[in-house]
Design a protein around this motif. Structure first.
Motif, mmCIF file in Angstrom:
data_model
loop_
_atom_site.group_PDB
_atom_site.id
_atom_site.type_symbol
_atom_site.label_atom_id
_atom_site.label_comp_id
_atom_site.label_asym_id
_atom_site.label_seq_id
_atom_site.Cartn_x
_atom_site.Cartn_y
_atom_site.Cartn_z
ATOM 1 N N ALA A 38 0.808 -1.220 0.000
ATOM 2 C CA ALA A 38 0.000 0.000 0.000
ATOM 3 C C ALA A 38 0.840 1.268 0.000
ATOM 4 C CB ALA A 38 -0.944 0.011 1.199
ATOM 5 N N SER A 39 2.037 1.233 0.571
ATOM 6 C CA SER A 39 2.832 2.457 0.659
ATOM 7 C C SER A 39 4.316 2.124 0.590
ATOM 8 C CB SER A 39 2.525 3.187 1.963
ATOM 9 O OG SER A 39 2.879 2.373 3.065
ATOM 10 N N ALA A 43 5.014 0.302 -3.418
ATOM 11 C CA ALA A 43 3.566 0.491 -3.490
ATOM 12 C C ALA A 43 3.045 0.060 -4.861
ATOM 13 C CB ALA A 43 3.205 1.939 -3.232
#
Length: 143
Positions: A38-39, A43
């Motif tokens: 997600a990050s 990502a």
């Protein structure tokens, strides 16, 4: 365990890989992987690959080894990811190439089927227009 007589670097590398892969036995691996996807530098845009299903599969990018590399780098430490990439690169790129060719073949077959359906419809119309029952009637005289 490393082979007897193997250089220390190979033994250390094997132990390091075993320790790094231990994370998959941990119950929190999915949350860890989701956070990493997600990050940060690994990502992955769009929906998470762990949520793939038949309903959303077409929303995901497809047929590129760079996607496999990105997933491996996100899921594994750098050394393990590099070794995995090197081990599977040839086979996976061959499979992706075959997949692309099969998709192209499928599109060709669909195009040919549609063209054949049009010809079939035309022939049916012509056959009904020029229909003659040769068993019960005599053919008409040519003019």
């Amino acid at each position: 365990m490393a082979a007897v007589g193997a250089p220390a670097s190979t033994q250390e590398s094997g132990l390091q890989c075993a320790a790094e892969l231990q994370i998959w036995d941990d119950l929190g691996w999915e949350a860890w992987l989701r956070g990493r996807l997600a990050s940060g530098p690994f990502a992955v845009p769009g929906p998470c690959v762990l949520d793939v299903s038949e309903d959303v599969i077409l929303s995901y990018p497809q047929s590129d080894f760079a996607l496999v590399e990105q997933d491996l780098r996100a899921a594994f430490p750098q050394g393990v990811a590099r070794k995995l990439e090197d081990a599977i690169r040839d086979e996976v790129t061959t499979c992706l190439t075959v997949r692309r060719e099969l998709i192209n073949y499928k599109k060709l077959c669909l195009h040919m089927w549609k063209a054949g359906s049009t010809v079939e419809k035309d022939l049916r119309q012509l056959a009904s227009f020029f229909y003659i029952d040769l068993v019960a009637e005599t053919p008409p005289e040519e003019q």
